[in-house]
Scaffold this motif. Structure first.
Motif, PDB file in Angstrom:
ATOM      1  N   ARG A 117      60.830   5.550 -30.932  1.00  0.00           N
ATOM      2  CA  ARG A 117      60.146   6.819 -31.144  1.00  0.00           C
ATOM      3  C   ARG A 117      61.007   7.944 -30.577  1.00  0.00           C
ATOM      4  O   ARG A 117      61.770   7.738 -29.643  1.00  0.00           O
ATOM      5  N   PRO A 118      60.856   9.150 -31.131  1.00  0.00           N
ATOM      6  CA  PRO A 118      61.696  10.258 -30.669  1.00  0.00           C
ATOM      7  C   PRO A 118      61.326  10.707 -29.261  1.00  0.00           C
ATOM      8  O   PRO A 118      60.158  10.695 -28.882  1.00  0.00           O
ATOM      9  N   GLY A 167      59.355   9.101 -25.949  1.00  0.00           N
ATOM     10  CA  GLY A 167      60.120   8.025 -25.368  1.00  0.00           C
ATOM     11  C   GLY A 167      59.611   6.623 -25.618  1.00  0.00           C
ATOM     12  O   GLY A 167      60.256   5.656 -25.218  1.00  0.00           O
ATOM     13  N   ARG A 168      58.466   6.457 -26.266  1.00  0.00           N
ATOM     14  CA  ARG A 168      57.929   5.114 -26.478  1.00  0.00           C
ATOM     15  C   ARG A 168      58.738   4.391 -27.554  1.00  0.00           C
ATOM     16  O   ARG A 168      59.013   4.931 -28.607  1.00  0.00           O
ATOM     17  N   ARG A 169      59.088   3.138 -27.244  1.00  0.00           N
ATOM     18  CA  ARG A 169      59.860   2.318 -28.178  1.00  0.00           C
ATOM     19  C   ARG A 169      59.028   1.095 -28.547  1.00  0.00           C
ATOM     20  O   ARG A 169      58.526   0.390 -27.670  1.00  0.00           O
ATOM     21  N   ALA A 224      64.132  -1.367 -21.625  1.00  0.00           N
ATOM     22  CA  ALA A 224      62.710  -1.359 -21.263  1.00  0.00           C
ATOM     23  C   ALA A 224      62.274   0.075 -20.969  1.00  0.00           C
ATOM     24  O   ALA A 224      63.102   0.931 -20.664  1.00  0.00           O
ATOM     25  N   PRO A 225      60.959   0.361 -21.040  1.00  0.00           N
ATOM     26  CA  PRO A 225      59.901  -0.548 -21.483  1.00  0.00           C
ATOM     27  C   PRO A 225      59.790  -0.587 -23.007  1.00  0.00           C
ATOM     28  O   PRO A 225      60.159   0.364 -23.684  1.00  0.00           O
ATOM     29  N   LEU A 226      59.298  -1.706 -23.518  1.00  0.00           N
ATOM     30  CA  LEU A 226      59.054  -1.865 -24.942  1.00  0.00           C
ATOM     31  C   LEU A 226      57.561  -2.045 -25.168  1.00  0.00           C
ATOM     32  O   LEU A 226      56.862  -2.616 -24.327  1.00  0.00           O
ATOM     33  N   ARG A 227      57.085  -1.585 -26.307  1.00  0.00           N
ATOM     34  CA  ARG A 227      55.668  -1.678 -26.633  1.00  0.00           C
ATOM     35  C   ARG A 227      55.484  -2.305 -28.006  1.00  0.00           C
ATOM     36  O   ARG A 227      56.386  -2.294 -28.839  1.00  0.00           O
ATOM     37  N   HIS A 261      55.900  -4.228 -22.334  1.00  0.00           N
ATOM     38  CA  HIS A 261      56.736  -5.098 -21.510  1.00  0.00           C
ATOM     39  C   HIS A 261      57.466  -4.208 -20.527  1.00  0.00           C
ATOM     40  O   HIS A 261      58.346  -3.449 -20.899  1.00  0.00           O
ATOM     41  N   PRO A 262      57.112  -4.276 -19.257  1.00  0.00           N
ATOM     42  CA  PRO A 262      57.642  -3.313 -18.297  1.00  0.00           C
ATOM     43  C   PRO A 262      59.084  -3.566 -17.893  1.00  0.00           C
ATOM     44  O   PRO A 262      59.714  -2.704 -17.302  1.00  0.00           O
TER      45      PRO A 262
END
Length: 253
Positions: free
Chosen positions: A32-33, A37-39, A64-67, A252-253
């Motif tokens: 994500r942009p 920052g969320r990926r 990380a982190p990944l969602r 996933h932290p």
């Protein structure tokens, strides 16, 4: 892991699990942009044994982190992610609303500026104030809204997407509507500054947005709400919103 199985990184965002020259699963990465920052990652397999090695390869290669997102009724998929080290972050209700029969008149003392008519500088300031308030309370991650990158500490605002509520001479709340081709429009963000809450502003903004959509021939709108945000849930259900499902967000932290 099946000794015949290979995990192949196809490109920067895709992985494949291959057994005996047949693809039995694939993983995808969708960054994500910033500054959101969320990926996000996703995995789809035809052989359950492929899930764990795909997840391990992606976790090793990606920052990380990944969602990831899982339908609330898909316990099997959620279990796969949890075994890979992901933990629940939040749950989100999904709603569909009819746009018909909405009274667009705002609450007493409230005026609503239609999308595209708000002063951009004041709108940007309102956006920053609301984000700071949400971040200091429930956390911005609880808001199902994507943002686009802008200057450091700021976000890009497209005034054509935002209607703004004015209360006591101040920009007090906003609603952002995103149209998605022929499908339902999306209420992407609805928020009111803390100092102006309990004045009917949220209800005024939602009624305005639905009425405006109806006037342009859009019959339904969809929205997502964090299950912990009881006021937002009550607002939507007060408008007769139909709950169509829910999503589980894992991280996933």
């Amino acid at each position: 892991m099946d000794t015949n199985m290979q995990i192949i990184r196809v490109d920067e965002t895709q992985w494949q699990a291959v057994t005996d020259d047949a693809v039995v699963g694939h993983g995808d990465f969708s960054p994500r942009p910033a500054p959101d920052g969320r990926r996000y990652v996703s995995i789809d397999v035809w052989d359950d044994a492929a899930f764990a090695p795909l997840a391990a390869a992606m976790l090793t290669a990606l920052p990380a982190p990944l969602r990831t997102l899982v339908a609330g009724d898909d316990a099997a998929l959620a279990s796969h992610w949890e075994r890979a080290g992901f933990v629940p972050e939040r749950q989100e209700w999904e709603y569909v609303l009819s746009t018909a029969g909405r009274d667009p008149r705002p609450a007493p003392g409230v005026a609503v500026l239609p999308a595209g008519t708000a002063d951009e500088a004041r709108l940007r300031l309102l956006d920053r104030e609301i984000r700071a308030e949400v971040e200091a309370s429930s956390g911005w991650y609880s808001m199902p809204a994507e943002v686009r990158p802008g200057p450091p500490g700021d976000t890009l605002i497209d005034p054509s997407l935002y209607a703004v509520a004015v209360h006591e001479g101040r920009y007090a709340g906003l609603v952002r509507v995103v149209r998605t081709g022929r499908g339902p429009a999306r209420i992407g963000l609805l928020a009111v500054r803390a100092a102006h809450q309990r004045q009917g502003i949220g209800r005024s903004l939602l009624a305005h947005a639905l009425h405006a959509l109806h006037e342009t021939g859009t019959s339904t709108a969809r929205a997502e709400v964090d299950r912990s945000r009881t006021a937002a849930t009550a607002l939507l259900e007060g408008f007769g919103a139909e709950r169509t499902g829910h999503l589980l967000h894992l991280v996933h932290p």
